[in-house]
Design a protein around this motif. Structure first.
Motif, PDB file in Angstrom:
ATOM      1  N   MET A   1       0.852  -1.191   0.000  1.00  0.00           N
ATOM      2  CA  MET A   1       0.000   0.000   0.000  1.00  0.00           C
ATOM      3  C   MET A   1       0.891   1.245   0.000  1.00  0.00           C
ATOM      4  O   MET A   1       1.725   1.388   0.870  1.00  0.00           O
ATOM      5  CB  MET A   1      -0.865  -0.008   1.284  1.00  0.00           C
ATOM      6  CG  MET A   1      -2.024   0.968   1.236  1.00  0.00           C
ATOM      7  SD  MET A   1      -3.011   0.899   2.772  1.00  0.00           S
ATOM      8  CE  MET A   1      -3.594  -0.802   2.751  1.00  0.00           C
ATOM      9  N   PRO A   2       0.725   2.134  -0.994  1.00  0.00           N
ATOM     10  CA  PRO A   2       1.588   3.323  -1.017  1.00  0.00           C
ATOM     11  C   PRO A   2       1.313   4.217   0.197  1.00  0.00           C
ATOM     12  O   PRO A   2       0.206   4.213   0.741  1.00  0.00           O
ATOM     13  CB  PRO A   2       1.199   4.028  -2.323  1.00  0.00           C
ATOM     14  CG  PRO A   2      -0.099   3.442  -2.736  1.00  0.00           C
ATOM     15  CD  PRO A   2      -0.242   2.107  -2.082  1.00  0.00           C
ATOM     16  N   TYR A   3       2.331   4.984   0.571  1.00  0.00           N
ATOM     17  CA  TYR A   3       2.224   5.799   1.780  1.00  0.00           C
ATOM     18  C   TYR A   3       1.066   6.793   1.695  1.00  0.00           C
ATOM     19  O   TYR A   3       0.925   7.513   0.707  1.00  0.00           O
ATOM     20  CB  TYR A   3       3.524   6.577   1.995  1.00  0.00           C
ATOM     21  CG  TYR A   3       3.526   7.394   3.276  1.00  0.00           C
ATOM     22  CD1 TYR A   3       3.777   6.787   4.503  1.00  0.00           C
ATOM     23  CD2 TYR A   3       3.261   8.766   3.265  1.00  0.00           C
ATOM     24  CE1 TYR A   3       3.772   7.521   5.682  1.00  0.00           C
ATOM     25  CE2 TYR A   3       3.264   9.513   4.443  1.00  0.00           C
ATOM     26  CZ  TYR A   3       3.509   8.884   5.647  1.00  0.00           C
ATOM     27  OH  TYR A   3       3.512   9.613   6.815  1.00  0.00           O
ATOM     28  N   HIS A   4       0.227   6.766   2.710  1.00  0.00           N
ATOM     29  CA  HIS A   4      -0.732   7.862   2.882  1.00  0.00           C
ATOM     30  C   HIS A   4      -0.930   8.053   4.373  1.00  0.00           C
ATOM     31  O   HIS A   4      -0.796   7.120   5.155  1.00  0.00           O
ATOM     32  CB  HIS A   4      -2.049   7.569   2.171  1.00  0.00           C
ATOM     33  CG  HIS A   4      -2.719   6.309   2.648  1.00  0.00           C
ATOM     34  ND1 HIS A   4      -2.405   5.069   2.162  1.00  0.00           N
ATOM     35  CD2 HIS A   4      -3.669   6.104   3.589  1.00  0.00           C
ATOM     36  CE1 HIS A   4      -3.133   4.132   2.768  1.00  0.00           C
ATOM     37  NE2 HIS A   4      -3.908   4.736   3.651  1.00  0.00           N
ATOM     38  N   ILE A   5      -1.264   9.255   4.778  1.00  0.00           N
ATOM     39  CA  ILE A   5      -1.376   9.561   6.201  1.00  0.00           C
ATOM     40  C   ILE A   5      -2.677   8.985   6.743  1.00  0.00           C
ATOM     41  O   ILE A   5      -3.758   9.208   6.182  1.00  0.00           O
ATOM     42  CB  ILE A   5      -1.279  11.087   6.420  1.00  0.00           C
ATOM     43  CG1 ILE A   5       0.160  11.530   6.077  1.00  0.00           C
ATOM     44  CG2 ILE A   5      -1.620  11.463   7.850  1.00  0.00           C
ATOM     45  CD1 ILE A   5       0.387  13.016   6.126  1.00  0.00           C
ATOM     46  N   LEU A   6      -2.580   8.202   7.807  1.00  0.00           N
ATOM     47  CA  LEU A   6      -3.745   7.524   8.369  1.00  0.00           C
ATOM     48  C   LEU A   6      -4.621   8.499   9.158  1.00  0.00           C
ATOM     49  O   LEU A   6      -4.149   9.502   9.692  1.00  0.00           O
ATOM     50  CB  LEU A   6      -3.288   6.389   9.291  1.00  0.00           C
ATOM     51  CG  LEU A   6      -2.622   5.198   8.588  1.00  0.00           C
ATOM     52  CD1 LEU A   6      -2.014   4.239   9.615  1.00  0.00           C
ATOM     53  CD2 LEU A   6      -3.633   4.454   7.707  1.00  0.00           C
ATOM     54  N   THR A   7      -5.906   8.174   9.217  1.00  0.00           N
ATOM     55  CA  THR A   7      -6.843   8.911  10.064  1.00  0.00           C
ATOM     56  C   THR A   7      -7.493   7.900  11.014  1.00  0.00           C
ATOM     57  O   THR A   7      -7.287   6.683  10.876  1.00  0.00           O
ATOM     58  CB  THR A   7      -7.958   9.556   9.223  1.00  0.00           C
ATOM     59  OG1 THR A   7      -8.698   8.489   8.592  1.00  0.00           O
ATOM     60  CG2 THR A   7      -7.375  10.484   8.164  1.00  0.00           C
ATOM     61  N   ARG A   8      -8.276   8.395  11.967  1.00  0.00           N
ATOM     62  CA  ARG A   8      -8.987   7.491  12.886  1.00  0.00           C
ATOM     63  C   ARG A   8      -9.831   6.477  12.128  1.00  0.00           C
ATOM     64  O   ARG A   8     -10.029   5.350  12.593  1.00  0.00           O
ATOM     65  CB  ARG A   8      -9.905   8.305  13.802  1.00  0.00           C
ATOM     66  CG  ARG A   8      -9.269   8.671  15.126  1.00  0.00           C
ATOM     67  CD  ARG A   8     -10.306   9.116  16.127  1.00  0.00           C
ATOM     68  NE  ARG A   8     -11.201   8.026  16.533  1.00  0.00           N
ATOM     69  CZ  ARG A   8     -12.204   8.166  17.389  1.00  0.00           C
ATOM     70  NH1 ARG A   8     -12.469   9.337  17.923  1.00  0.00           N
ATOM     71  NH2 ARG A   8     -12.973   7.132  17.698  1.00  0.00           N
ATOM     72  N   GLU A   9     -10.357   6.890  10.953  1.00  0.00           N
ATOM     73  CA  GLU A   9     -11.181   5.958  10.174  1.00  0.00           C
ATOM     74  C   GLU A   9     -10.308   5.021   9.341  1.00  0.00           C
ATOM     75  O   GLU A   9     -10.444   3.811   9.399  1.00  0.00           O
ATOM     76  CB  GLU A   9     -12.140   6.730   9.245  1.00  0.00           C
ATOM     77  CG  GLU A   9     -13.277   7.442   9.965  1.00  0.00           C
ATOM     78  CD  GLU A   9     -12.788   8.658  10.757  1.00  0.00           C
ATOM     79  OE1 GLU A   9     -11.942   9.421  10.242  1.00  0.00           O
ATOM     80  OE2 GLU A   9     -13.212   8.824  11.938  1.00  0.00           O
ATOM     81  N   SER A  10      -9.385   5.625   8.579  1.00  0.00           N
ATOM     82  CA  SER A  10      -8.660   4.789   7.619  1.00  0.00           C
ATOM     83  C   SER A  10      -7.729   3.797   8.314  1.00  0.00           C
ATOM     84  O   SER A  10      -7.364   2.762   7.751  1.00  0.00           O
ATOM     85  CB  SER A  10      -7.890   5.647   6.608  1.00  0.00           C
ATOM     86  OG  SER A  10      -6.827   6.333   7.243  1.00  0.00           O
ATOM     87  N   VAL A  11      -7.366   4.076   9.568  1.00  0.00           N
ATOM     88  CA  VAL A  11      -6.504   3.133  10.286  1.00  0.00           C
ATOM     89  C   VAL A  11      -7.221   1.793  10.504  1.00  0.00           C
ATOM     90  O   VAL A  11      -6.582   0.733  10.513  1.00  0.00           O
ATOM     91  CB  VAL A  11      -5.988   3.739  11.623  1.00  0.00           C
ATOM     92  CG1 VAL A  11      -7.098   3.844  12.661  1.00  0.00           C
ATOM     93  CG2 VAL A  11      -4.820   2.913  12.169  1.00  0.00           C
ATOM     94  N   LEU A  12      -8.545   1.842  10.623  1.00  0.00           N
ATOM     95  CA  LEU A  12      -9.309   0.595  10.829  1.00  0.00           C
ATOM     96  C   LEU A  12      -9.232  -0.293   9.594  1.00  0.00           C
ATOM     97  O   LEU A  12      -8.965  -1.493   9.673  1.00  0.00           O
ATOM     98  CB  LEU A  12     -10.773   0.930  11.141  1.00  0.00           C
ATOM     99  CG  LEU A  12     -10.983   1.767  12.413  1.00  0.00           C
ATOM    100  CD1 LEU A  12     -12.470   2.080  12.613  1.00  0.00           C
ATOM    101  CD2 LEU A  12     -10.431   1.038  13.634  1.00  0.00           C
ATOM    102  N   GLU A  13      -9.434   0.335   8.467  1.00  0.00           N
ATOM    103  CA  GLU A  13      -9.356  -0.382   7.194  1.00  0.00           C
ATOM    104  C   GLU A  13      -7.946  -0.938   6.983  1.00  0.00           C
ATOM    105  O   GLU A  13      -7.743  -2.082   6.582  1.00  0.00           O
ATOM    106  CB  GLU A  13      -9.704   0.610   6.085  1.00  0.00           C
ATOM    107  CG  GLU A  13     -10.111  -0.030   4.776  1.00  0.00           C
ATOM    108  CD  GLU A  13     -10.305   1.082   3.721  1.00  0.00           C
ATOM    109  OE1 GLU A  13     -10.092   0.819   2.531  1.00  0.00           O
ATOM    110  OE2 GLU A  13     -10.630   2.227   4.140  1.00  0.00           O
ATOM    111  N   TYR A  14      -6.970  -0.075   7.300  1.00  0.00           N
ATOM    112  CA  TYR A  14      -5.569  -0.473   7.153  1.00  0.00           C
ATOM    113  C   TYR A  14      -5.259  -1.721   7.990  1.00  0.00           C
ATOM    114  O   TYR A  14      -4.668  -2.683   7.499  1.00  0.00           O
ATOM    115  CB  TYR A  14      -4.644   0.680   7.569  1.00  0.00           C
ATOM    116  CG  TYR A  14      -3.203   0.258   7.740  1.00  0.00           C
ATOM    117  CD1 TYR A  14      -2.404  -0.001   6.624  1.00  0.00           C
ATOM    118  CD2 TYR A  14      -2.651   0.074   9.006  1.00  0.00           C
ATOM    119  CE1 TYR A  14      -1.095  -0.419   6.772  1.00  0.00           C
ATOM    120  CE2 TYR A  14      -1.341  -0.348   9.170  1.00  0.00           C
ATOM    121  CZ  TYR A  14      -0.566  -0.597   8.047  1.00  0.00           C
ATOM    122  OH  TYR A  14       0.729  -1.029   8.200  1.00  0.00           O
ATOM    123  N   VAL A  15      -5.708  -1.700   9.247  1.00  0.00           N
ATOM    124  CA  VAL A  15      -5.432  -2.826  10.140  1.00  0.00           C
ATOM    125  C   VAL A  15      -6.160  -4.083   9.660  1.00  0.00           C
ATOM    126  O   VAL A  15      -5.584  -5.172   9.610  1.00  0.00           O
ATOM    127  CB  VAL A  15      -5.826  -2.475  11.593  1.00  0.00           C
ATOM    128  CG1 VAL A  15      -5.869  -3.726  12.465  1.00  0.00           C
ATOM    129  CG2 VAL A  15      -4.846  -1.458  12.165  1.00  0.00           C
TER     130      VAL A  15
END
Lengths: 424, 424
Positions: A1-15
């Motif tokens: 996954m290319p670098y992007h700054i995580l947010t409270r929401e996107s961190v869930l998807e990322y994990v």
């Protein structure tokens, strides 16, 4: 996954999308998150199972210094240094650092054990909370991690190969400039200090003997590849469960962890020891502005001094024990061991002095001094920090024993000779 | 071209086929070759134009130690270390090393300037040929190359990146074992010495104070990344045109070159200085077995001592001059410069002592001692080398000036106090 700054929401998807998801969470768990970072360099999220018990800390390196906005770029490569250092420390001192879960280089993310019940120690220590095992624990941690990554434990080639993984160029340069250069010279610098300190700063800048000794310490910092250091071991890099917390797991009370090794590099062992010492001493001088009651103040200073002495003693005895397992007959020579530990001690004292000065008049300050409410008391404490810092730098190449250091500190902190025996 | 061992024939084809052929030879030149290597580690061919003037030296690393046959494998990666070191030295001290022509990594070949008229210096020096510029030239070479690759000249990150190109793991391990460990311990070792030295070797192995100091030096060798060292700077790594050679080019008379930097790595500067000093001193003690005439012997010893002192003085003054160009105000502090050069001096004396001992009782010996015809004289000289080596190691951490070293050497070499003033 290319670098992007995580947010409270996107961190869930990322994990959820990470291949190692199920080493950290139950299959199909519903997740929630909170941002808990207060740092300048990183985003820190706690990701936890809704209604469940499992959680993970997700720490992402930002490509700039947060407090300064995007104007101060900083390579996110430091996430890799943190990951590799955490791995080494976890191996050498299991249970003393957050257990690593995964490292994602592209996203500059370290996922690690979430220390739910732990608090960063600096603020509670400003409020004079005592952690009776602090000095001992840090000393042991340092003995374990520094020995394990030194030429005493590793074959020469392996240690050199390992050190090549820690060319932490950017953060080393930052430390060189902010700790050893800028505070001691007029310009150019990012120094910040109260105008009331103008006189003391002027004296310091004219002190050529002091500057020579600082140059010597800077040179050691830059050239002495002794072991993999934490590199930034102040009380803000320590977490603990508060001693009086009423926890389910009584064993975890007063549990101390060492975090944030992103400054890790191969350097002189005394740098880690010295930074820890200095941060205890910054607290000690700052108590003049925090504890109105003399007895309370001196009692906490005695506690801090005790931790400092115990840190050195547990480091020294731990290191001597490990020396028995050293790889080469050269390292078994008793006189070599003694003089080696003496040189680490002298380095520690010198580095402690530099840290005290740069935290008072350099770019990065400490809560201990900054949070003193009365401006006059604050300046008084800052003067105390500068004086003690100079005394440590001046004496470091001559000082021969922890007893001699104790005497200097007792005098500077106006403690009775037996005060450190007062038990917490 | 995949690696294959060159022969006198195939080297011609190899050179003709190389893309940089015409930087070295006239187009279409007919070539011939001779093998001139006497080393253990490499094949060395001189390739020259038939009837023409141009020639090139082709040095190929063998994948094993030649003297031991294929049973002692040794990575041919050292050709890369030599190439990179040669490039750095050529830049910092042009004209003092063979000019590099090309480096071929796959073939482990360094093609370089062919020093037609130069001779390796060790043998002529055993025969007491004097090179009046020797000490001065080596001292200047060291000041130039060591300063240029240090933190004083390079930005911190650049120096760290450069040092990562010199992870000379195998040859560093060899030096650690053969110089600092094996000669000082009973087993396991590859030591070789005359049975007549049994007593002295036994004394040495029981000398715990000495062993501690050697351990200290070994640790500095392994952890002090001060500058890019030559790493093997003995009189067999020096070439010169003989001072009395009747050459067409008079300017080239007594021209000194430093060759064979395959041991190059980032280490303590004193190691290069000390190895050179030691090899002068090994010659000096060996003269007892070579020069039957007392006056002739003492005259050459005085010459050697003079070179040693001049080497240090030209190194020191050259370094001090370069210090004025240093990158950071830290390095401009006069007291720092003084104490830094003092520590290099102390290291040099200690490393010189180790080198003298290991060349006498370790694995790799020197012609100076080995070629003494009378076995009794040889043992006497070897005892002298061991004694002086021990004295240097014992005193190195206390010694404060070149004058103090001079006094030790005058005494050990039975020279009059003014003897070194005798001009060559």
């Amino acid at each position: 996954m290319p670098y992007h700054i995580l947010t409270r929401e996107s961190v869930l998807e990322y994990v959820r999308g990470h291949p190692l998801f199920d080493t950290a969470f139950n299959p199909g768990a519903a997740l929630e998150s909170e941002e808990i970072g207060d740092g300048n360099l990183n985003l820190v999220f706690r990701v936890l199972e809704r209604g469940g018990e499992r959680s993970v800390l997700v720490k992402q390196a930002l490509p700039y210094l947060r407090v300064a906005g995007e104007g101060w770029p900083l390579s996110k490569a430091r996430a890799g240094f943190e990951a590799r250092a955490l791995e080494q420390q976890h191996r050498a001192a299991p249970g003393r650092v957050p257990r690593p879960v995964w490292f994602d280089e592209e996203m500059a993310v370290n996922a690690m054990e979430d220390l739910h019940f732990h608090t960063v120690m600096r603020a509670p220590m400003v409020a004079r909370v005592q952690f009776p095992e602090l000095g001992y624990t840090v000393g042991r941690f340092l003995a374990n991690t520094l020995f394990a990554t030194s030429d005493f434990a590793l074959p020469s080639a392996e240690k050199k190969r390992l050190s090549a993984q820690f060319l932490n160029l950017e953060l080393c340069e930052l430390s060189e400039a902010l700790i050893f250069t800028e505070p001691f010279y007029v310009a150019p610098s990012r120094n910040r200090y109260s105008p009331a300190l103008e006189l003391e700063v002027g004296q310091l800048h004219r002190d050529t003997e002091l500057r020579s000794r600082v140059a010597h310490l800077k040179y050691r910092f830059m050239t002495q590849a002794q072991a993999l250091l934490h590199g930034d071991l102040h009380t803000g890099s320590l977490m603990a469960t508060l001693p009086d917390t009423n926890q389910a797991d009584a064993r975890a009370q007063g549990d101390i962890r060492i975090i944030d090794p992103e400054f890790a590099f191969f350097g002189p062992m005394g740098f880690d020891v010295g930074l820890f010492m200095a941060n205890l001493l910054l607290n000690a001088v700052a108590q003049g502005g925090h504890a109105p009651d003399l007895l309370e103040r001196q009692n906490y200073r005695a506690y801090l001094l005790k931790q400092l002495l115990e840190c050195w003693r547990s480091f020294e005895s731990g290191f001597l024990t490990r020396f028995e397992t050293a790889r080469s007959p050269s390292w078994l020579e008793p006189e070599f061991q003694k003089s080696f530990l003496n040189s680490v001690f002298q380095d520690s004292v010198g580095f402690a002095g530099c840290e005290m000065i740069r935290r008072t008049i350099g770019f990065a300050h400490v809560l201990d001094l900054e949070s003193i409410p009365d401006p006059l008391e604050r300046v008084k404490a800052e003067r105390g920090a500068l004086e003690l810092g100079r005394a440590l730098i001046r004496s470091h190449q001559k000082i021969e024993s922890i007893r001699a250091l104790e005497r200097i500190l007792l005098e500077h902190l106006s403690l009775e000779h037996s005060a450190h025996e007062v038990s917490p």
